[in-house]
Design a protein around this motif. Structure first.
Motif, mmCIF file in Angstrom:
data_model
loop_
_atom_site.group_PDB
_atom_site.id
_atom_site.type_symbol
_atom_site.label_atom_id
_atom_site.label_comp_id
_atom_site.label_asym_id
_atom_site.label_seq_id
_atom_site.Cartn_x
_atom_site.Cartn_y
_atom_site.Cartn_z
ATOM 1 N N GLN A 104 -0.139 -7.301 37.821
ATOM 2 C CA GLN A 104 0.151 -6.208 38.823
ATOM 3 C C GLN A 104 -0.605 -4.952 38.245
ATOM 4 O OE1 GLN A 104 1.650 -6.651 41.953
ATOM 5 N NE2 GLN A 104 1.520 -8.977 41.279
ATOM 6 N N VAL A 105 -0.990 -4.139 39.288
ATOM 7 C CA VAL A 105 -1.646 -2.768 38.633
ATOM 8 C C VAL A 105 -0.588 -1.989 38.188
ATOM 9 C CG1 VAL A 105 -3.021 -0.722 39.291
ATOM 10 C CG2 VAL A 105 -3.754 -3.093 40.006
ATOM 11 N N ALA A 106 -0.668 -1.582 36.910
ATOM 12 C CA ALA A 106 0.611 -0.723 36.318
ATOM 13 C C ALA A 106 -0.185 0.492 36.064
ATOM 14 C CB ALA A 106 0.710 -1.314 34.986
ATOM 15 N N PHE A 107 -1.497 0.890 36.207
ATOM 16 C CA PHE A 107 -2.087 2.340 36.074
ATOM 17 C C PHE A 107 -3.266 2.133 36.807
ATOM 18 C CE2 PHE A 107 -4.599 5.196 33.877
ATOM 19 C CZ PHE A 107 -3.897 6.520 34.279
ATOM 20 N N ASP A 108 -3.530 3.239 37.306
ATOM 21 C CA ASP A 108 -5.060 3.408 37.979
ATOM 22 C C ASP A 108 -5.324 4.854 38.065
ATOM 23 O OD1 ASP A 108 -7.465 3.544 39.409
ATOM 24 O OD2 ASP A 108 -6.664 2.354 41.150
ATOM 25 N N GLY A 109 -6.287 5.311 37.007
ATOM 26 C CA GLY A 109 -6.607 6.696 37.186
ATOM 27 C C GLY A 109 -7.442 6.975 35.968
ATOM 28 N N LEU A 110 -7.308 8.379 35.460
ATOM 29 C CA LEU A 110 -8.387 8.698 34.229
ATOM 30 C C LEU A 110 -7.910 8.365 33.055
ATOM 31 C CD1 LEU A 110 -8.937 12.431 35.634
ATOM 32 C CD2 LEU A 110 -10.401 10.385 35.957
ATOM 33 N N PRO A 111 -8.646 7.942 31.991
ATOM 34 C CA PRO A 111 -8.024 7.629 30.736
ATOM 35 C C PRO A 111 -7.339 8.651 29.916
ATOM 36 C CG PRO A 111 -10.580 7.235 31.076
ATOM 37 C CD PRO A 111 -10.122 8.016 32.229
ATOM 38 N N ALA A 112 -7.641 9.813 30.273
ATOM 39 C CA ALA A 112 -6.859 11.082 29.542
ATOM 40 C C ALA A 112 -5.445 11.142 30.183
ATOM 41 C CB ALA A 112 -7.538 12.418 29.985
ATOM 42 N N GLN A 113 -5.143 10.355 31.304
ATOM 43 C CA GLN A 113 -3.799 10.591 31.742
ATOM 44 C C GLN A 113 -2.938 9.555 31.295
ATOM 45 O OE1 GLN A 113 -4.938 9.596 35.870
ATOM 46 N NE2 GLN A 113 -4.554 11.913 36.483
ATOM 47 N N ILE A 114 -3.362 8.605 30.360
ATOM 48 C CA ILE A 114 -2.488 7.695 29.840
ATOM 49 C C ILE A 114 -1.769 8.447 28.408
ATOM 50 C CG2 ILE A 114 -2.298 5.386 28.538
ATOM 51 C CD1 ILE A 114 -4.710 4.676 30.495
ATOM 52 N N ASP A 115 -0.696 8.823 28.741
ATOM 53 C CA ASP A 115 0.050 9.215 27.454
ATOM 54 C C ASP A 115 0.961 8.409 26.933
ATOM 55 O OD1 ASP A 115 1.856 9.032 29.559
ATOM 56 O OD2 ASP A 115 2.156 11.155 29.603
ATOM 57 N N GLU A 116 1.780 8.562 26.024
ATOM 58 C CA GLU A 116 2.692 7.713 25.405
ATOM 59 C C GLU A 116 3.509 6.942 26.042
ATOM 60 O OE1 GLU A 116 5.469 7.344 21.461
ATOM 61 O OE2 GLU A 116 4.195 8.928 21.644
ATOM 62 N N ARG A 117 4.216 7.662 27.218
ATOM 63 C CA ARG A 117 5.061 7.167 28.129
ATOM 64 C C ARG A 117 4.240 6.019 29.028
ATOM 65 N NH1 ARG A 117 5.467 7.576 33.368
ATOM 66 N NH2 ARG A 117 4.321 9.648 33.288
ATOM 67 N N ARG A 118 3.249 6.453 29.605
ATOM 68 C CA ARG A 118 2.481 5.479 30.276
ATOM 69 C C ARG A 118 1.961 4.322 29.464
ATOM 70 N NH1 ARG A 118 -0.254 9.729 34.104
ATOM 71 N NH2 ARG A 118 0.987 9.474 35.809
ATOM 72 N N PHE A 119 1.643 4.631 28.261
ATOM 73 C CA PHE A 119 1.162 3.483 27.336
ATOM 74 C C PHE A 119 2.353 2.520 27.310
ATOM 75 C CE2 PHE A 119 1.189 1.540 23.244
ATOM 76 C CZ PHE A 119 -0.087 1.045 23.328
ATOM 77 N N LYS A 120 3.594 2.886 27.010
ATOM 78 C CA LYS A 120 4.597 1.990 26.880
ATOM 79 C C LYS A 120 4.968 1.427 28.370
ATOM 80 C CE LYS A 120 5.892 3.238 22.597
ATOM 81 N NZ LYS A 120 5.765 2.180 21.447
ATOM 82 N N GLU A 121 4.749 1.893 29.400
ATOM 83 C CA GLU A 121 4.867 1.456 30.686
ATOM 84 C C GLU A 121 4.110 0.246 30.813
ATOM 85 O OE1 GLU A 121 4.513 4.303 33.627
ATOM 86 O OE2 GLU A 121 6.384 5.411 33.262
ATOM 87 N N ILE A 122 2.740 0.471 30.357
ATOM 88 C CA ILE A 122 1.764 -0.584 30.623
ATOM 89 C C ILE A 122 1.951 -1.838 29.533
ATOM 90 C CG2 ILE A 122 -0.672 -1.026 30.237
ATOM 91 C CD1 ILE A 122 -1.151 1.857 31.161
#
Length: 137
Positions: A104-122
């Motif tokens: 499933q798509v866990a993130f769709d956006g700009l590379p800079a938007q992947i912070d530590e919280r989003r990294f853990k979600e992914i």
């Protein structure tokens, strides 16, 4: 004659024209990846699919291969869809990241938007980011 000329031009673009008359089984992994890019460029594509083009390559070679893909995008206007497992490379070379988790798509956006919280979600709470650092000489 035109195909031969273009083949040499594309091998030159990816930095291995001197290997044109060598055996394919004598090429390193990075050189083989660059041959793949040159082969794809021969078809003058609008879209290039790169499925883990730097898997099993050392960091310097990984950056070299990614730079050739980036050049194809920026200089030739070729859309490059690249599957990567290293977020640091996606951040450095990507203009858009689509991250999948469990199909499933866990993130769709700009590379800079992947912070530590989003990294853990992914990648999951126990995941640790591996940095494929920039090449320094």
């Amino acid at each position: 004659a035109d195909d031969v000329r273009r083949a040499f031009e594309n091998l030159q673009r990816v930095g291995i024209v001197e290997k044109a008359f060598g055996r394919a089984d004598a090429l390193s992994g990075g050189q083989q990846q660059r041959v793949g890019i040159a082969r794809a460029l021969m078809q003058e594509p609008d879209l290039m699919l790169a499925d883990e083009p730097v898997a099993s390559l050392d960091p310097a070679t990984s950056h070299s291969v990614m730079k050739y893909l980036e050049e194809s995008n920026k200089k030739d206007g070729i859309t490059v869809l690249c599957s990567l497992h290293f977020l640091s490379l996606a951040r450095r070379y990507g203009t858009r990241v689509v991250a999948l988790r469990g199909g499933q798509v866990a993130f769709d956006g700009l590379p800079a938007q992947i912070d530590e919280r989003r990294f853990k979600e992914i990648y999951g709470e126990d995941a640790v980011e591996v940095e494929i650092g920039p090449v320094t000489r």
